[in-house]
Design a protein around this motif. Sequence first.
Motif, mmCIF file in Angstrom:
data_model
loop_
_atom_site.group_PDB
_atom_site.id
_atom_site.type_symbol
_atom_site.label_atom_id
_atom_site.label_comp_id
_atom_site.label_asym_id
_atom_site.label_seq_id
_atom_site.Cartn_x
_atom_site.Cartn_y
_atom_site.Cartn_z
ATOM 1 N N ASN A 1 0.836 -1.079 0.003
ATOM 2 C CA ASN A 1 0.064 0.071 -0.201
ATOM 3 C C ASN A 1 0.828 1.266 0.053
ATOM 4 O O ASN A 1 0.173 2.288 -0.485
ATOM 5 C CB ASN A 1 -0.936 0.063 1.347
ATOM 6 N N THR A 2 2.139 1.366 0.559
ATOM 7 C CA THR A 2 3.071 2.268 0.636
ATOM 8 C C THR A 2 3.482 2.864 -0.804
ATOM 9 O O THR A 2 3.821 3.670 -1.063
ATOM 10 C CB THR A 2 4.169 2.179 1.666
ATOM 11 N N TYR A 3 3.686 1.645 -1.597
ATOM 12 C CA TYR A 3 4.472 1.694 -2.580
ATOM 13 C C TYR A 3 5.956 1.980 -2.752
ATOM 14 O O TYR A 3 6.595 2.329 -3.494
ATOM 15 C CB TYR A 3 3.816 2.888 -3.886
ATOM 16 N N LEU A 4 6.517 2.089 -1.438
ATOM 17 C CA LEU A 4 7.952 1.977 -1.058
ATOM 18 C C LEU A 4 8.731 0.881 -1.654
ATOM 19 O O LEU A 4 8.195 -0.260 -1.776
ATOM 20 C CB LEU A 4 8.013 2.061 0.493
ATOM 21 N N ASN A 5 9.801 1.223 -2.271
ATOM 22 C CA ASN A 5 10.729 0.155 -2.768
ATOM 23 C C ASN A 5 11.923 0.162 -2.106
ATOM 24 O O ASN A 5 12.735 0.895 -2.061
ATOM 25 C CB ASN A 5 11.179 1.027 -4.308
ATOM 26 N N PHE A 6 11.966 -1.228 -1.574
ATOM 27 C CA PHE A 6 13.241 -1.453 -0.950
ATOM 28 C C PHE A 6 14.518 -2.044 -1.800
ATOM 29 O O PHE A 6 14.071 -2.770 -2.606
ATOM 30 C CB PHE A 6 12.964 -2.575 0.295
ATOM 31 N N ILE A 7 15.451 -1.165 -1.508
ATOM 32 C CA ILE A 7 16.630 -1.686 -2.776
ATOM 33 C C ILE A 7 17.043 -3.208 -2.234
ATOM 34 O O ILE A 7 16.669 -3.696 -1.152
ATOM 35 C CB ILE A 7 17.899 -0.742 -2.539
ATOM 36 N N PRO A 8 17.653 -3.843 -3.356
ATOM 37 C CA PRO A 8 17.968 -5.236 -3.009
ATOM 38 C C PRO A 8 18.942 -5.390 -1.797
ATOM 39 O O PRO A 8 19.257 -6.663 -1.467
ATOM 40 C CB PRO A 8 18.740 -5.671 -4.276
ATOM 41 N N VAL A 9 19.763 -4.252 -1.469
ATOM 42 C CA VAL A 9 20.670 -4.811 -0.144
ATOM 43 C C VAL A 9 20.074 -4.210 1.186
ATOM 44 O O VAL A 9 19.408 -3.141 1.136
ATOM 45 C CB VAL A 9 21.836 -3.627 -0.716
ATOM 46 N N ASN A 10 20.389 -5.094 2.058
ATOM 47 C CA ASN A 10 20.020 -4.756 3.250
ATOM 48 C C ASN A 10 21.225 -5.088 4.213
ATOM 49 O O ASN A 10 21.960 -5.798 3.687
ATOM 50 C CB ASN A 10 18.640 -5.365 3.907
ATOM 51 N N THR A 11 21.107 -4.523 5.330
ATOM 52 C CA THR A 11 22.406 -4.768 6.228
ATOM 53 C C THR A 11 21.727 -4.958 7.677
ATOM 54 O O THR A 11 21.091 -4.173 8.136
ATOM 55 C CB THR A 11 23.350 -3.431 6.292
ATOM 56 N N ILE A 12 22.514 -5.868 8.196
ATOM 57 C CA ILE A 12 22.208 -6.409 9.624
ATOM 58 C C ILE A 12 23.217 -6.045 10.485
ATOM 59 O O ILE A 12 24.417 -6.393 10.083
ATOM 60 C CB ILE A 12 22.012 -7.889 9.796
ATOM 61 N N ILE A 13 23.016 -5.263 11.585
ATOM 62 C CA ILE A 13 24.366 -4.787 12.407
ATOM 63 C C ILE A 13 23.788 -5.461 13.932
ATOM 64 O O ILE A 13 22.957 -4.952 14.569
ATOM 65 C CB ILE A 13 24.437 -3.268 12.605
ATOM 66 N N ASP A 14 24.362 -6.577 14.026
ATOM 67 C CA ASP A 14 23.911 -7.261 15.040
ATOM 68 C C ASP A 14 25.127 -7.082 16.002
ATOM 69 O O ASP A 14 26.369 -6.372 15.615
ATOM 70 C CB ASP A 14 23.912 -8.763 15.012
ATOM 71 N N ARG A 15 25.387 -7.609 17.387
ATOM 72 C CA ARG A 15 26.335 -7.354 18.464
ATOM 73 C C ARG A 15 26.687 -5.712 18.499
ATOM 74 O O ARG A 15 27.901 -5.248 18.009
ATOM 75 C CB ARG A 15 27.392 -8.176 18.347
ATOM 76 N N LEU A 16 25.544 -5.016 18.173
ATOM 77 C CA LEU A 16 25.653 -3.533 18.042
ATOM 78 C C LEU A 16 26.700 -2.735 18.930
ATOM 79 O O LEU A 16 27.474 -1.980 18.330
ATOM 80 C CB LEU A 16 24.229 -2.914 18.118
ATOM 81 N N ASN A 17 26.781 -3.335 19.973
ATOM 82 C CA ASN A 17 27.497 -2.488 21.066
ATOM 83 C C ASN A 17 29.325 -2.654 20.836
ATOM 84 O O ASN A 17 30.057 -1.865 21.423
ATOM 85 C CB ASN A 17 27.408 -2.984 22.483
ATOM 86 N N ALA A 18 29.391 -3.787 20.088
ATOM 87 C CA ALA A 18 30.923 -3.936 19.743
ATOM 88 C C ALA A 18 31.241 -3.348 18.190
ATOM 89 O O ALA A 18 32.134 -3.465 17.732
ATOM 90 C CB ALA A 18 31.148 -5.406 19.754
ATOM 91 N N THR A 19 30.103 -2.694 17.652
ATOM 92 C CA THR A 19 30.184 -2.184 16.267
ATOM 93 C C THR A 19 30.372 -0.605 16.117
ATOM 94 O O THR A 19 31.025 0.026 15.455
ATOM 95 C CB THR A 19 29.119 -2.818 15.166
ATOM 96 N N ILE A 20 29.256 -0.105 16.882
ATOM 97 C CA ILE A 20 29.077 1.470 16.793
ATOM 98 C C ILE A 20 29.169 1.948 18.442
ATOM 99 O O ILE A 20 28.073 1.296 19.158
ATOM 100 C CB ILE A 20 27.971 1.710 15.921
ATOM 101 N N ASP A 21 29.842 2.996 18.688
ATOM 102 C CA ASP A 21 29.683 3.271 20.017
ATOM 103 C C ASP A 21 28.625 4.343 20.315
ATOM 104 O O ASP A 21 27.950 4.614 19.469
ATOM 105 C CB ASP A 21 31.145 4.030 20.538
ATOM 106 N N ASP A 22 28.556 4.895 21.665
ATOM 107 C CA ASP A 22 27.536 5.769 21.961
ATOM 108 C C ASP A 22 27.605 7.206 21.180
ATOM 109 O O ASP A 22 26.483 7.823 21.160
ATOM 110 C CB ASP A 22 27.350 6.140 23.334
#
Length: 195
Positions: A127-148
Amino acid sequence: MKITIISGSTRNQSGSAKTSAYLKAQLNAIDDSQEVSIFDLAELNLPMWEEDTDLTQVAEQQAELEASDAFVFVVPEWHGMVPPAVKNLFFLFTGAFRHKPAYIVTVSAGSGGRYPIQEMRSTVYKNTYLNFIPVNTIIDRLNATIDDQGQYIAEKQFVANRVDEGLRLLLEYGKAFVQIRQSDIVQEKRFPNGV
Ligand SMILES: Cc1cc2nc3c(=O)[nH]c(=O)nc-3n(C[C@H](O)[C@H](O)[C@H](O)COP(=O)(O)O)c2cc1C
């Protein structure tokens, strides 16, 4: 071009907010001629949609989303799902996402982040007609990847390289979709609720 990063957590000092800050800095580093803003659901305190919700109270946010050419959805995994506040956006702001590209980035403090991608991709587009691009990214274990402060701190470039790919592709899709929105078939709006 205006790119809006939707930070999909309603929690204060959320992982989604710091991820959004990181993505904003990366977008600016790729191309500083773009206007990039963060639409933080923790700060906006939007009403949960009901049939009699007065939508004039969210007119400013509607205008901001309508003026956007592309979106990054930063979606935390909550109970294995997309948080209700993210789904609520598609009830409050109908029409604002039509024929625009979106890049999904999911975040998890643990090893989650897979399910919200499937949930967003499986139904949100219709219903939104939003187009999700073919690339998506999972950032798990976030606190070891990006700080505050929104700085990338992971030892390996693994996540950073994928974010770079997703953001660069989003910019190109964003440019191309301007032409699609100007086309006759899109202007007609024959099927406002999807086909
Ligand atoms: C209500 C709630 C449910 C959660 N459920 C999950 C989950 O199912 N899987 C997961 O990996 N993390 C889960 N988390 C932890 C989030 O991954 C973590 O808070 C992370 O920082 C992203 O959420 P945030 O942006 O709200 O901070 C949950 C957090 C909350 C507040």
